[in-house]
Enzyme design. Structure first.
Site, PDB file in Angstrom:
ATOM      1  N   GLY A 424      20.182  59.871  73.005  1.00 48.64           N
ATOM      2  CA  GLY A 424      20.802  59.080  73.824  1.00 48.64           C
ATOM      3  C   GLY A 424      22.591  58.893  73.220  1.00 48.64           C
ATOM      4  O   GLY A 424      23.057  59.991  73.013  1.00 48.64           O
ATOM      5  N   ASP A 444      18.130  56.885  61.959  1.00 45.90           N
ATOM      6  CA  ASP A 444      17.343  56.735  63.216  1.00 45.90           C
ATOM      7  C   ASP A 444      15.938  56.402  62.645  1.00 45.90           C
ATOM      8  O   ASP A 444      15.198  56.864  61.744  1.00 45.90           O
ATOM      9  CB  ASP A 444      17.374  57.779  64.243  1.00 45.90           C
ATOM     10  CG  ASP A 444      16.879  57.210  65.655  1.00 45.90           C
ATOM     11  OD1 ASP A 444      17.808  57.342  66.549  1.00 45.90           O
ATOM     12  OD2 ASP A 444      15.735  56.940  65.874  1.00 45.90           O
ATOM     13  N   VAL A 465      16.624  50.319  60.922  1.00 45.87           N
ATOM     14  CA  VAL A 465      18.076  49.358  60.646  1.00 45.87           C
ATOM     15  C   VAL A 465      17.728  47.963  60.529  1.00 45.87           C
ATOM     16  O   VAL A 465      18.695  47.200  60.214  1.00 45.87           O
ATOM     17  CB  VAL A 465      19.016  49.587  61.723  1.00 45.87           C
ATOM     18  CG1 VAL A 465      19.643  50.954  61.447  1.00 45.87           C
ATOM     19  CG2 VAL A 465      18.412  49.585  63.154  1.00 45.87           C
ATOM     20  N   TYR A 557      18.884  40.821  76.133  1.00 48.52           N
ATOM     21  CA  TYR A 557      19.842  41.655  75.760  1.00 48.52           C
ATOM     22  C   TYR A 557      21.215  41.396  75.711  1.00 48.52           C
ATOM     23  O   TYR A 557      21.951  41.449  74.800  1.00 48.52           O
ATOM     24  CB  TYR A 557      19.707  42.890  76.897  1.00 48.52           C
ATOM     25  CG  TYR A 557      20.360  43.996  76.567  1.00 48.52           C
ATOM     26  CD1 TYR A 557      20.049  45.109  75.813  1.00 48.52           C
ATOM     27  CD2 TYR A 557      21.528  44.354  77.451  1.00 48.52           C
ATOM     28  CE1 TYR A 557      20.729  46.015  75.617  1.00 48.52           C
ATOM     29  CE2 TYR A 557      22.275  45.430  77.264  1.00 48.52           C
ATOM     30  CZ  TYR A 557      22.155  46.254  76.291  1.00 48.52           C
ATOM     31  OH  TYR A 557      22.761  47.547  76.157  1.00 48.52           O
ATOM     32  N   LYS A 561      23.870  41.311  72.679  1.00 46.70           N
ATOM     33  CA  LYS A 561      25.042  41.962  72.709  1.00 46.70           C
ATOM     34  C   LYS A 561      26.271  41.070  72.778  1.00 46.70           C
ATOM     35  O   LYS A 561      27.440  41.603  71.925  1.00 46.70           O
ATOM     36  CB  LYS A 561      25.059  42.827  73.802  1.00 46.70           C
ATOM     37  CG  LYS A 561      23.974  44.193  73.772  1.00 46.70           C
ATOM     38  CD  LYS A 561      24.585  45.098  73.150  1.00 46.70           C
ATOM     39  CE  LYS A 561      23.745  46.314  72.778  1.00 46.70           C
ATOM     40  NZ  LYS A 561      23.907  47.510  72.190  1.00 46.70           N
TER      41      LYS A 561
END
Ligand code: ZN
Length: 660
Positions: A424, A444, A465, A557, A561
């Site tokens: 992506g 990743d 992560v 979400y 963000k």
């Protein structure tokens, strides 16, 4: 030394002299103990018909810019023999005029420039001529009584030529030495501090002689107890403090070079033996293996004793005095940055303006170390006086090349970390950064990232992560691979399924906060110590259109963000004093990411009463946003275009009236 000759492969040349010349040149090029990265040269003499049907003798000699390991027929420049032989008789000739004269005697004007050794090849009265910088031979010549050792070893089977500058002077010297010589008694020619020539009327004999003479030199070293074998002990892993020191070294070297550098670490057993030797200060700074290495490696390395940045500053100051001591009128001093370093206790470091250059230097350093250690067991490493090395470093032909050289791509020498880069938007960012010259480390959770990115300038490092240990490990691996970090694209994220607040479950909420917000803090914390040592360092945070324009059902979400955006704004405030820029990017409706199947798209489009195509372009500009568009913008934000911008939030959404 292994003889790689193979009758079947040689027969494929079908009796064509140039095809056989290509074959044996590649055999020589295949052995790094003979030639390294463009070193050495070969030729074959043949008769060819010119435009008027006249037969002419032509020397096909390696063209400049070609590497013996990969050379093709087109890599040989055809030069008329009679011109070359006439040039050999001139009393003096500048190398620039020599190159002009050779070019004008070429029977194919589009061929590359002939090797500067073309006249010498022409002088040797045999069809095939092979020239290498064989480690073993040059090592013996780089000892206090090197010439005596060479004569003891080879007797009068070889012509021994004292060191003179390559190019016209060398050709002229050999011409004078051999005016009345009987070449048939020589198997080869040894050039002190430079290399070896072999020759014969057939390609196999010339190649065989090279292998057998060099093997004799290797056996001689072994008998002296001076043969240093390579060893593949895994490299040591640096501690956090040592990694910071490494990034500091890179920063300082980049400053003196005037551009960001890639650092390659060699902490192998051989490098450790070399760097830990109590004599390293002295023997590593006497000069290169062969003079032509100076173009890549400079004359000597920097030795890190005590404070590394002080060592680099003194190196640069000493380089400038070396220039002042040796320069004649009209020369421009090159940058004073070292090309390699000796790190006692660790090994050696190579500095290049990109990964390719750093790797080439690392190869030369590896061979140089072994040669020095060998010579130290035979009375001591003795390189040429600095004046001789200076003359090659500032050779008119090399200075002319430098003036022509371009600057390279925008992000050349930069080192970037991209999280969530296996697919992506993250992958598009990694590809855009790499296309602009950056070396990339792609982190990743998908272990396939290490296969997707597995080239010298791009490594994939499996990493969770959300886990501090995993992140610290991946960041350490990045720094040890390339030397530091200049760019962080903090991208890893997850799009949680639509759910009203009333129906929100704790797990979805926590997952979103953990990956879309907290993980970015962990990655940033781990990278900041290295970004502080970066060159024009920049952080690009991939946020979302949902921050300025949230929608119902996306609380997990959007809230995460929005938190990420606030984190990045504060990072911009905190990191500005260190020169680190932090900017945010708000993409929207990027559907080519693999998260979106055709079916999902069709369903979503239908719910708006739109076709899939119209749905993809549901923005003011009626344009489709692709992951590559986001990648290009991220790369631009990491580069000089955004050099004076921090704390900015840039949409890439085709225009949204709620955002505007
Ligand atoms: Zn040479």
């Amino acid at each position: 030394m292994k003889n790689l000759w193979n009758d079947d492969e040689a027969n494929r040349a079908g009796g064509d002299a140039l095809a056989l010349r290509v074959y044996t040149s590649r055999l020589l090029g295949a052995d790094p103990d003979l030639v390294l990265h463009g070193g050495g040269n070969t030729s074959v003499k043949a008769h060819a018909k010119n435009l008027f049907g006249e037969s002419e003798e032509v020397l096909y000699v390696k063209g400049s810019g070609w590497d013996l390991a990969t050379i093709e027929a087109a890599g040989f420049a055809p030069v008329k023999m009679d011109t070359l032989l006439k040039m050999a008789k001139l009393k003096s000739l500048t190398d620039t005029d020599m190159v002009k004269g050779q070019r004008s005697a070429m029977t194919e004007p589009s061929a590359p420039n002939p090797s500067v050794e073309a006249i010498l090849h022409a002088l040797i009265p045999f069809t095939f001529v092979d020239h290498t910088h064989a480690d073993a031979v040059v090592t013996i010549t780089n000892t206090p009584n090197g010439e005596e050792r060479i004569r003891d070893l080879f007797g009068d089977r070889v012509l021994v030529v004292p060191y003179v500058m390559p190019g016209f002077i060398l050709s002229r010297t050999v011409y004078e030495m051999t005016r009345d010589a009987d070449w048939s008694r020589f198997e080869g020619m040894i050039l002190m501090h430079h290399g070896i020539f072999t020759f014969a009327d057939d390609g196999k004999t010339s190649y065989d002689r090279m292998i057998s003479l060099v093997t004799e030199a290797e056996d001689y070293l072994a008998k002296q107890g001076a043969r240093i074998e390579g060893s593949d002990v895994p490299a040591a892993v640096l501690s956090l403090d040592e990694l910071k020191e490494l990034a500091g070294i890179r920063n300082s070297v980049s400053g003196f070079r005037g551009k960001p550098m890639i650092v390659r670490c060699d902490f192998s057993a051989n490098a450790q033996v070399f760097s830990n030797d109590s004599g390293v200060d002295s023997f590593s700074t006497r000069g290169p293996l062969t003079p032509d290495h100076v173009i890549r490696t400079k004359r000597i390395p920097v030795v890190f004793n005590g404070d590394a940045s002080d060592a680099i500053s003194s190196y640069a100051a000493e380089y400038q005095s070396y220039f002042a001591r040796n320069a004649t009128n009209g020369l421009t001093c090159l940058d004073p940055a070292p090309r390699w370093g000796v790190w006692p206790g660790q090994g050696t470091l190579s500095f290049g303006q990109n990964v390719k250059e750093a790797d080439i230097i690392a190869d030369i350093v590896e061979h140089t170390r072994s040669a020095i250690l060998s010579a130290e067991k035979m009375g001591g490493w003795k390189s040429l006086p600095e004046q001789e090395i200076f003359e090659v470093e500032y050779w008119e032909l090399e200075q002319a090349k430098l003036k022509k050289a371009g600057g390279g791509p925008e992000l050349q020498g930069k080192i970037a970390v991209i999280t969530g880069g296996a697919s992506g938007i993250g992958r598009a960012c990694a590809e855009a950064l790499r296309a602009q010259g950056a070396a990339v480390a792609v982190l990743d959770i998908n272990p396939q990232c290490s296969e997707l990115f597995s080239s010298p300038d791009a490594v994939g490092i499996p990493c969770d992560v959300t886990d501090r240990v995993s992140v610290d490990h991946a960041v350490a691996q990045t720094v040890q691979t390339f030397g530091g970090i200049d760019i962080l694209v903090s991208n890893a994220g997850i799009f949680t399924s639509s759910r009203l607040i009333e129906e929100m479950d704790d797990e979805s909420w926590e997952n979103s906060v953990s990956l879309n917000l907290t993980s970015h803090r962990i990655v940033l914390q781990s990278c900041v110590p290295f970004l502080k040592e970066g060159v024009d360092p920049a952080v690009v945070v991939i946020a979302s259109k949902n921050v300025p324009a949230p929608g119902p059902g996306a609380s997990a979400y959007s809230a995460a963000k929005a938190g990420l955006t606030q984190l990045a704004r504060i990072a911009a405030l905190e990191l500005a004093p260190h020169g680190i820029r932090v900017n945010m990017l708000h993409p929207d409706a990027v559907f080519d990411t693999g998260l979106w199947t055709q079916e999902m798209l069709a369903g979503r489009a239908a719910s708006y009463g739109l076709s899939v195509d119209d749905y993809k372009r549901k923005n003011l500009l009626r344009t489709e946003i692709r992951s590559a568009d986001v990648g290009s913008l991220a790369a631009a934000m990491a580069g000089s275009l955004f050099g004076k911008t921090t704390g900015a939030q840039i949409p890439v959404d085709g225009g949204n009236d709620r955002v505007i």
